[in-house]
Motif scaffolding. Structure first.
Motif, PDB file in Angstrom:
ATOM      1  N   ARG A 150      28.040  41.511  -1.213  1.00  0.00           N
ATOM      2  CA  ARG A 150      26.771  41.841  -1.855  1.00  0.00           C
ATOM      3  C   ARG A 150      26.110  40.620  -2.491  1.00  0.00           C
ATOM      4  O   ARG A 150      24.892  40.612  -2.713  1.00  0.00           O
ATOM      5  N   ASP A 151      26.890  39.587  -2.804  1.00  0.00           N
ATOM      6  CA  ASP A 151      26.319  38.353  -3.364  1.00  0.00           C
ATOM      7  C   ASP A 151      25.885  37.382  -2.278  1.00  0.00           C
ATOM      8  O   ASP A 151      25.521  36.244  -2.565  1.00  0.00           O
ATOM      9  N   LEU A 152      25.946  37.842  -1.008  1.00  0.00           N
ATOM     10  CA  LEU A 152      25.618  37.010   0.153  1.00  0.00           C
ATOM     11  C   LEU A 152      26.581  35.827   0.249  1.00  0.00           C
ATOM     12  O   LEU A 152      26.196  34.700   0.570  1.00  0.00           O
ATOM     13  N   ARG A 153      27.845  36.129   0.033  1.00  0.00           N
ATOM     14  CA  ARG A 153      28.914  35.137   0.138  1.00  0.00           C
ATOM     15  C   ARG A 153      29.696  35.406   1.423  1.00  0.00           C
ATOM     16  O   ARG A 153      30.012  36.557   1.736  1.00  0.00           O
ATOM     17  N   TYR A 154      29.981  34.338   2.190  1.00  0.00           N
ATOM     18  CA  TYR A 154      30.738  34.497   3.417  1.00  0.00           C
ATOM     19  C   TYR A 154      32.123  35.061   3.118  1.00  0.00           C
ATOM     20  O   TYR A 154      32.833  34.569   2.234  1.00  0.00           O
ATOM     21  N   VAL A 155      32.517  36.107   3.873  1.00  0.00           N
ATOM     22  CA  VAL A 155      33.878  36.610   3.783  1.00  0.00           C
ATOM     23  C   VAL A 155      34.591  36.552   5.126  1.00  0.00           C
ATOM     24  O   VAL A 155      35.817  36.650   5.174  1.00  0.00           O
ATOM     25  N   SER A 156      33.850  36.394   6.213  1.00  0.00           N
ATOM     26  CA  SER A 156      34.487  36.238   7.513  1.00  0.00           C
ATOM     27  C   SER A 156      33.453  35.802   8.545  1.00  0.00           C
ATOM     28  O   SER A 156      32.272  36.159   8.428  1.00  0.00           O
ATOM     29  N   VAL A 157      33.883  35.009   9.542  1.00  0.00           N
ATOM     30  CA  VAL A 157      33.032  34.603  10.670  1.00  0.00           C
ATOM     31  C   VAL A 157      33.905  34.556  11.921  1.00  0.00           C
ATOM     32  O   VAL A 157      35.128  34.436  11.832  1.00  0.00           O
ATOM     33  N   ASN A 158      33.291  34.651  13.100  1.00  0.00           N
ATOM     34  CA  ASN A 158      34.070  34.489  14.330  1.00  0.00           C
ATOM     35  C   ASN A 158      33.814  33.105  14.935  1.00  0.00           C
ATOM     36  O   ASN A 158      33.008  32.316  14.423  1.00  0.00           O
ATOM     37  N   ARG A 159      34.510  32.813  16.037  1.00  0.00           N
ATOM     38  CA  ARG A 159      34.425  31.475  16.631  1.00  0.00           C
ATOM     39  C   ARG A 159      33.010  31.147  17.089  1.00  0.00           C
ATOM     40  O   ARG A 159      32.537  30.024  16.921  1.00  0.00           O
ATOM     41  N   ALA A 160      32.346  32.126  17.704  1.00  0.00           N
ATOM     42  CA  ALA A 160      30.989  31.880  18.199  1.00  0.00           C
ATOM     43  C   ALA A 160      30.059  31.494  17.057  1.00  0.00           C
ATOM     44  O   ALA A 160      29.146  30.675  17.234  1.00  0.00           O
ATOM     45  N   TYR A 161      30.272  32.058  15.882  1.00  0.00           N
ATOM     46  CA  TYR A 161      29.433  31.714  14.732  1.00  0.00           C
ATOM     47  C   TYR A 161      29.719  30.284  14.281  1.00  0.00           C
ATOM     48  O   TYR A 161      28.798  29.527  13.948  1.00  0.00           O
ATOM     49  N   GLU A 162      31.011  29.896  14.273  1.00  0.00           N
ATOM     50  CA  GLU A 162      31.354  28.503  13.938  1.00  0.00           C
ATOM     51  C   GLU A 162      30.667  27.530  14.878  1.00  0.00           C
ATOM     52  O   GLU A 162      30.113  26.510  14.457  1.00  0.00           O
ATOM     53  N   GLN A 163      30.680  27.843  16.162  1.00  0.00           N
ATOM     54  CA  GLN A 163      30.081  26.952  17.157  1.00  0.00           C
ATOM     55  C   GLN A 163      28.561  26.895  17.024  1.00  0.00           C
ATOM     56  O   GLN A 163      27.954  25.844  17.162  1.00  0.00           O
ATOM     57  N   ALA A 164      27.941  28.040  16.703  1.00  0.00           N
ATOM     58  CA  ALA A 164      26.487  28.076  16.575  1.00  0.00           C
ATOM     59  C   ALA A 164      26.012  27.256  15.390  1.00  0.00           C
ATOM     60  O   ALA A 164      24.975  26.579  15.451  1.00  0.00           O
ATOM     61  N   LEU A 165      26.769  27.295  14.280  1.00  0.00           N
ATOM     62  CA  LEU A 165      26.362  26.598  13.065  1.00  0.00           C
ATOM     63  C   LEU A 165      26.998  25.219  12.932  1.00  0.00           C
ATOM     64  O   LEU A 165      26.731  24.501  11.969  1.00  0.00           O
ATOM     65  N   LEU A 166      27.872  24.859  13.869  1.00  0.00           N
ATOM     66  CA  LEU A 166      28.501  23.545  13.872  1.00  0.00           C
ATOM     67  C   LEU A 166      29.324  23.313  12.612  1.00  0.00           C
ATOM     68  O   LEU A 166      29.385  22.208  12.077  1.00  0.00           O
ATOM     69  N   LYS A 167      29.933  24.401  12.105  1.00  0.00           N
ATOM     70  CA  LYS A 167      30.765  24.295  10.913  1.00  0.00           C
ATOM     71  C   LYS A 167      32.021  25.139  11.102  1.00  0.00           C
ATOM     72  O   LYS A 167      31.939  26.262  11.598  1.00  0.00           O
TER      73      LYS A 167
END
Length: 524
Positions: free
Chosen positions: A52-69
């Motif tokens: 709810r605070d717009l804090r990352y709690v999980s991402v997948n590999r495709a998201y890492e690759q898209a954001l280069l992080k």
């Protein structure tokens, strides 16, 4: 990984929870847990989960690759700390998250540019990319939004779609060259869009019109469902726009597209009239549209096409026109009624002895009421400014002798009419008996808004200062004073106090802001 969701009373709810390995307590899937986590991680489309605070709690590999992080630089960090954006794109993204948190319903942003920082290994700096984003709420057992799952689709390559005409037109006869170019445009588009079914679905179902035009002839290579409905479901894909929509010729739109392609500048229009053949139309239909034409550039910065966004405003503009006609008719009838009342009063007063002064006072009150109606008519009966009403009533007096101060307050139509009569009575009294009856007197009107919440109120002080001392005789109650009490204390549910000090009349009015205010005021 994202939470498992299950239907509950027509909505979605979070069920039993477990740890996904990144600190997020999420529901137990109906399958082997490691397998479910693996499926989320290898999904080809980028996904992230925010609290709810717009804090990352999980991402997948495709998201890492898209954001280069990598995910360890994301999880636990606030989204807008990592990717700040105070411009329009950031505002739209924040608004979408706020909508999901408030309503508990999904929200989609069909097209949004957003800058992504490049790592130093790739040269540093930022790269502007284009995205679609779907924000899906995950509700807890009480029905409140616990998390937001975002699925993003990078559509930068669609926006930068290269011109498909790779064969010199001199190599093929005219019409055959045109056909081949159109086919190549369509093939290039089909190949690109097959890379993202999610993108196609989102853009096709977007409520606004979207089209991608390619090349100097503005050949449509993509048109969503809204655009297709607007043009009568004609098959425009692969045809030069002048051939696809011939009736638009001469209305200025083709010339704007030419300018966007030639100069690389965007064009925007609001409520622009367009004659077009719609679905089932035998002739041309008058429509009104909002639209934006943006240039599409390739990697070298050359303009290769035009990205079209639009919205059909026909119903809204016609409704506004009808409302304007009704309001104009209402204003006309009100003026006729006031004129009739004034004429009847003159006939009635004419035969009464010593009635000239009373008739003049009555005419002045009718005129003040008419002036207030004029102010509201100019604003379509939506609101009237307190300062505007005062300025209108006090305009006959020298500006050097009248001062006004206070914040801007927007009055409802009802309260504007009522206060205009109050100000008229006070001004008429000042001109006849008070500070404005001599050459030395002055008038100061001030107002302020105070209090909080339901206790917010408007305070008005009418202070007259005569050039010579005023006797402290008690105020005589006449029709004007009775009207002031009736309007302020009766119609507006406020309080009124009148004092005759040695310097002149002082009138104080207190009104609940909820009784008079159209919408929030701002300091003037």
């Amino acid at each position: 990984m994202p939470p498992d969701i299950a239907p509950r009373s027509g909505r979605t709810g979070v069920r039993t929870r477990w740890d996904d390995g990144y600190g997020l307590q999420v529901p137990r899937a109906g399958m082997n847990d490691p397998l479910f986590a693996h499926i989320f991680d290898v999904l080809p489309s980028p996904y992230m989960v925010l609290d709810r605070d717009l804090r990352y709690v999980s991402v997948n590999r495709a998201y890492e690759q898209a954001l280069l992080k990598p995910r360890d630089e994301l999880v636990g960090r606030l989204l807008f700390d990592l990717f700040p954006n105070e411009g329009e794109s950031g505002r739209r993204l924040r608004a979408s998250f706020a909508e999901v948190l408030e309503t508990g319903e999904p929200d989609t942003i069909a097209f949004i540019p957003y800058e992504i920082p490049r790592p130093q290994s790739q040269g540093g700096g930022v790269e502007e990319r284009y995205w679609t984003a779907t924000h899906t709420p995950i509700l807890d057992d009480d029905g409140a939004v616990a998390f937001i799952v975002q699925n993003t689709v990078d559509v930068t390559e669609i926006v930068r779609l290269k011109q498909a005409n790779t064969v010199p037109s001199s190599a093929v006869p005219g019409e055959l060259a045109l056909l081949r170019n159109a086919r190549e445009v369509e093939e290039a588009y089909q190949e690109t869009r097959s890379e993202s079914e999610e993108f196609r679905r989102l853009f096709r179902q977007a409520p606004g019109m979207i089209a991608v035009l390619q090349g100097p002839d503005h050949v449509p290579v993509f048109a969503n469902d809204s655009y297709a409905r607007f043009v009568g479901h004609r098959d425009v894909i692969g045809l030069p726009i002048r051939q696809a929509l011939p009736e638009v010729e001469g209305q200025g739109f083709f010339e704007m597209l030419d300018a966007v392609y030639a100069e690389g500048k965007s064009f925007t229009g609001e409520g622009v009239r367009l004659l077009i053949h719609g679905e089932g139309d035998e002739g041309l239909s008058e429509t009104f549209i909002d639209f934006t034409y943006n240039p599409i550039r390739d990697a070298e910065g050359r303009v290769t096409g035009v990205f079209v966004q639009g919205a059909d405003r026909t119903d809204a503009i016609r409704a506004a026109d009808r409302q304007r006609l009704l309001i104009d008719e209402l204003n006309h009838r009100v003026k006729n009624t006031l004129s009739t009342v004034q004429s009847m009063a003159r006939q009635s007063f004419r035969k009464l002895p010593q009635a000239q002064e009373a008739r003049a006072a009555f005419d002045a009150r009718i005129l003040a009421l008419s002036h207030a109606h004029n102010v509201l008519a100019e604003r379509r009966w939506e609101a009237a400014g307190l300062r505007v009403l005062l300025r209108q009533e006090l305009s006959p007096f020298p500006g050097s002798r009248v001062t006004m101060s206070g914040p801007e307050v927007h009055l409802t139509a009802r309260s504007a009419i009522a206060l205009s009569m109050v100000f008229h009575e006070l001004a008429a009294n000042a001109a006849a008996y008070g500070a404005l009856s001599s050459d030395e007197g002055e008038l100061a009107v001030s107002w302020q808004v105070a209090g909080e919440g339901a206790g917010r109120h408007l305070s008005i002080a009418w202070t007259e200062t005569a050039g010579t001392p005023v006797s402290a005789n008690p105020l005589v109650e006449g029709f004007g004073m009775r009207m002031l009490h009736r309007v302020v204390e009766g119609e507006l549910s406020g309080t009124l106090s009148l004092d005759l000090a040695s310097g002149g009349l002082i009138c104080r009015i207190e009104l609940a802001l909820s009784e008079v205010e159209e919408f929030a005021s701002t300091a003037a």
